[in-house]
Design a protein around this motif. Sequence first.
Motif, PDB file in Angstrom:
ATOM      1  N   LYS A 100      -7.459   9.491   2.556  1.00 56.16           N
ATOM      2  CA  LYS A 100      -6.371   8.634   2.075  1.00 56.16           C
ATOM      3  C   LYS A 100      -6.516   7.213   2.594  1.00 56.16           C
ATOM      4  O   LYS A 100      -6.203   6.253   1.894  1.00 56.16           O
ATOM      5  N   ARG A 101      -6.994   7.094   3.802  1.00 55.17           N
ATOM      6  CA  ARG A 101      -7.181   5.760   4.370  1.00 55.17           C
ATOM      7  C   ARG A 101      -8.200   4.987   3.522  1.00 55.17           C
ATOM      8  O   ARG A 101      -7.997   3.833   3.173  1.00 55.17           O
ATOM      9  N   MET A 102      -9.273   5.690   3.166  1.00 56.66           N
ATOM     10  CA  MET A 102     -10.304   5.037   2.346  1.00 56.66           C
ATOM     11  C   MET A 102      -9.788   4.741   0.936  1.00 56.66           C
ATOM     12  O   MET A 102     -10.307   3.863   0.246  1.00 56.66           O
ATOM     13  N   CYS A 103      -8.778   5.484   0.525  1.00 60.79           N
ATOM     14  CA  CYS A 103      -8.183   5.202  -0.784  1.00 60.79           C
ATOM     15  C   CYS A 103      -7.190   4.051  -0.705  1.00 60.79           C
ATOM     16  O   CYS A 103      -6.542   3.721  -1.698  1.00 60.79           O
ATOM     17  N   GLY A 104      -7.049   3.471   0.477  1.00 62.97           N
ATOM     18  CA  GLY A 104      -6.185   2.295   0.604  1.00 62.97           C
ATOM     19  C   GLY A 104      -4.755   2.593   1.023  1.00 62.97           C
ATOM     20  O   GLY A 104      -3.907   1.704   1.017  1.00 62.97           O
ATOM     21  N   TYR A 105      -4.490   3.835   1.398  1.00 59.19           N
ATOM     22  CA  TYR A 105      -3.137   4.175   1.846  1.00 59.19           C
ATOM     23  C   TYR A 105      -2.878   3.619   3.241  1.00 59.19           C
ATOM     24  O   TYR A 105      -3.796   3.547   4.062  1.00 59.19           O
ATOM     25  N   ALA A 112       0.832  -1.202   0.000  1.00 59.78           N
ATOM     26  CA  ALA A 112       0.000   0.000   0.000  1.00 59.78           C
ATOM     27  C   ALA A 112       0.871   1.257   0.000  1.00 59.78           C
ATOM     28  O   ALA A 112       1.905   1.290   0.643  1.00 59.78           O
ATOM     29  N   PRO A 113       0.445   2.301  -0.726  1.00 56.53           N
ATOM     30  CA  PRO A 113       1.152   3.572  -0.640  1.00 56.53           C
ATOM     31  C   PRO A 113       0.981   4.149   0.761  1.00 56.53           C
ATOM     32  O   PRO A 113       0.088   3.737   1.493  1.00 56.53           O
ATOM     33  N   VAL A 114       1.845   5.089   1.106  1.00 58.20           N
ATOM     34  CA  VAL A 114       1.862   5.599   2.486  1.00 58.20           C
ATOM     35  C   VAL A 114       1.416   7.052   2.535  1.00 58.20           C
ATOM     36  O   VAL A 114       1.751   7.850   1.658  1.00 58.20           O
ATOM     37  N   PHE A 115       0.651   7.361   3.558  1.00 52.56           N
ATOM     38  CA  PHE A 115       0.279   8.748   3.801  1.00 52.56           C
ATOM     39  C   PHE A 115       0.488   9.035   5.282  1.00 52.56           C
ATOM     40  O   PHE A 115       0.015   8.277   6.128  1.00 52.56           O
ATOM     41  N   SER A 116       1.223  10.099   5.573  1.00 49.15           N
ATOM     42  CA  SER A 116       1.460  10.386   6.989  1.00 49.15           C
ATOM     43  C   SER A 116       1.439  11.875   7.286  1.00 49.15           C
ATOM     44  O   SER A 116       1.819  12.700   6.462  1.00 49.15           O
TER      45      SER A 116
END
Length: 951
Positions: A113-118, A79-83
């Motif tokens: 972003k969480r809902m986008c799978g990040y 999964a890509p990362v978002f922070s």
Amino acid sequence: MRFATNRNCISIRSYDGDGILAPLLYNEAPLIKLKAENEDQLIMDIPKTYDPKQAEQHHYARWEQQGCFAPEINQDASAPVFSIVIPPPNVTGSLHMGHALQHTMMDVLTRYKRMCGYRTLWLPGMDHAGISTQLMVSRELKKEGLTRHDLGREKFVERVWQWKSESGGQITKQMRREGASVDWSRERFTMEDSLSRVVREVFVRLYRDELIYRGKRIVNWCPTDQTVLSDLEVQKDPQQGKLYYLRYPLELRGRVREIRAGKLDEHYITVATTRPETMLGDTGVAVNPTDSRYLSLIGTTVELPLTGRKIPIVADEFVDPEFGTGAVKVTPAHDPNDYDIGVRHNLPRVVVIDQHARMTEDAGAEFAGLDRYKARAKVIEKFEELGLLEKVIDYEFSISKCERCKTVIEPLISTQWFCRMEPLRDLALDLMAREKKPRFVPEVPYEKVYTNWLENLRDWTISRQLWWGHQIPAWYTKDGEVIVARTEEEAREEAGTDDLTQDSDVLDTWFSSALWPFSTLGWPEKTSDLKTFYPTSVLVTGRDIIFLWVSRMVMMGSKFVGREPFADVFITGTILDKHGQRMSKTKMNGVDPLEVFDKYGVDATRIMLASAGSTDVRWNDKQVESYRNFANKIWNAARFCLLNSEDAAVDPGVLSTGVSELALHDRWIISRLHKTARDVHDALAGYQFHEAVQTLYHFFWDDFCDWYIELTKMDVTADETTTQRTAARTRLLTVLEQALRLLHPFMPYITEELWQRLPGAGENLLHQAYKDAAPTIMLTAYPECIAELINEGAESEMQAVIDLISRARNIRSEMNIKPGERIPVIVGAADERLRAVFAANTDQIARLVRASHISVGERLDAPRASARAVLGGGAEIAIPLEGLIDFDQERERLRKEQDKLNSEAAKLELQLANPQFVERAPVEKVNELKERLTDIGQRTAALDQMLEALS
RNA sequence: AGGCACGUACGUCAAUGGUAGACGGCUUCCCUUACAAGGAAGAGGUUGGGGGUUCGAGUCCCUCCGUGCCUACCA
């Protein structure tokens, strides 16, 4: 399950007695499975009005307990990362509107972003807030009649920790109320051991790189807080004050004959000052080297009144000949500029004011011990007596005050720790110049503000004379040798003695804040968190701390991790009060977010704040109220869907397969849904929160509620259980479910509350990455735009239907036809496609315009006594109004419309007649105008015929 | 003192150089079985003034007026 019935409410229990969501909600039978004895009374426990408090009570705790906020919930290894790391609020603070605004933005992004799978991390924490916290605890002590000195340092610091555990960190509780989806398992505090270690590590490394040094300099001193302050912690206030002109007698010695005798003036040099008391510490007078008035005096001396000290007249570029008398008294020990002049001319520093802003012994016996303002009055008095006070004029200037306690700053010479900024500054400037990082949003004006400031940066005073904070890791031997080390043991080893004293100062609070993006992720260890989440995706903050914090994080991140700490910086606007003033404690004009939550609900407040975007907004309850109404609208739309949900369940498949077979309004809403998803994705990618909110608001209210629900109502509310009804219900529920997902990042509570009640909402709807999680809307997939499902044909056909309905309603309204009265509507459309569209939708049209009957023909075939209107594409409608119509009035109405069209046509013709426009404007633009002109032509022709029919 | 923004409907704010919009408020009508915190239909703007660039300006340039913010060592 038994349903208690009252007039229009049958209740089923979804919550147990303690108000805890009952487990059946998630895994068991569909929530809304209602079969009352009497089908007509089929309504569940959904009240007519949305009560935000109920939804706000339950979901947060469950999300938190089930680990939904932690990045570990994501099972997709690739999964890509978002922070995001939160700008740590002060441990002393409580939630204000600025927090609510920033937290909303951060939570919208995080949830999205969480809902986008990040793999998503929003890391929370607090700042120890040196001065504020120390003051807060000191104030408590004062109530007990104690000062911090009575306790001593160690006990005092203990007391601060005790305070923190008892009443600090209010704000974290309040963040839960906001719905902030932060990972509490990673919460950090800037004073905790692990972060203190990082502070010492950084300090030692900077010291060894010679970027930290100890030195004697003139600094900003707060006489109340008894500490030094950085330039950024000092605030300038305009002040109505006086400018005093003081005469200093010239000591002419050999040159006395060069001065013409007779005039008193020429025996003096006059200086102007706003702070006469500092004259006691003067060690020179400076003039501009090019100032002809004083050329002959350069190098001579004056006798400083009240002290008898002989001080030189020096030439310095700094002096502005235009200001005052062009001669400046120089007090190197008490003014930053004078300090510099003193250095240049090797003038002694006489300290006449102490740390309590009282005069010292060196100020002379008469003044010693006096407060600085009393001393000022006395100096003036003396000068007057001596005839040396030339004049006093009113003068407005700005004065430096302590940002926290508003005490006037006293510039003093003091030994402090400094951080050399040039090399660090260059790292940040290079990063911007080479890689354009970080990316500021909005770029204008913040990128420039940021770089300009960096370019003019001066060294940073990092020591503070406080007890609460990171004590400076420097130790002194008996001989005064300085040893900087990570720990006392290390220092002892290096010194070869145990007889060490640690520096008593602590570090500026912003020093540890500067390390926040990597200290919280485990640096200097190469932790997996650091590897995964650094650099963070975006920093969301207000413009007031771009210098104080943002720039320093960039410098420290670049220096120690070798990379920028965040890709983007989103600068939010400021929430102002009704009158456009900044909200502040002292002005008492703040609006408490918690009160707004209570009054309108968290979701309404959040979406209102999100809609503010990056511009300043004047606070207005009405705005929140309108979003409260929006929440209620969502609630009631869902209520309608649930009322008619029997035999149906959410099934995303129905919106993507076999779509071309569906009715116009179904194809239309699917197209609108995907356009909405597309626009929201685009808006959020560019941090255009306002646009995202507007898009969602209009999709839900206008498209979904006003049109789709009305158009599908007939099918959905049919009495008989047919596959057609079930299919319509399924589509309706599914569109609603998609809409709730789209809204979720902005309005987490109401969307979750409703989603949990949707039949068919369960683990099967979760995003792939969260497939084993307990069902929650926050882990479903954010709707993606599927380009093939955008259907421009359906949209324009639907638009024609909407226009027809609107015109018919318009006629009804203008002709004062009673709302309940059913009337026939006659439609004429030469265009075959259009005719087919109207014909296929006569039932819906009839329902929405309350028509008794609709006839669609090739030509408008209406009785003379009819009200008429034209539509796009040459279509026309007429409503027979035998006996009701006033022919003159109707003709007037039509002529008015024709006038409107004619003037528009004239404008278009003029533009199209301009060869330069046709030549230079893009073809699409020209064609667009041509099409419009054609359409207007059709309409006016139709109006002509109508007028003829009426005559 | 310099720098940077901003002036759009009664209010608060939107509008990649392409027919000025939203929400609240206002007017009229309607408690139509999801919603009166609602529905339907309306009124309201030469985008602060003036000039320029452009086929076309709320948007770009100049100037004036008004309002904010930031930075600064003029005693």
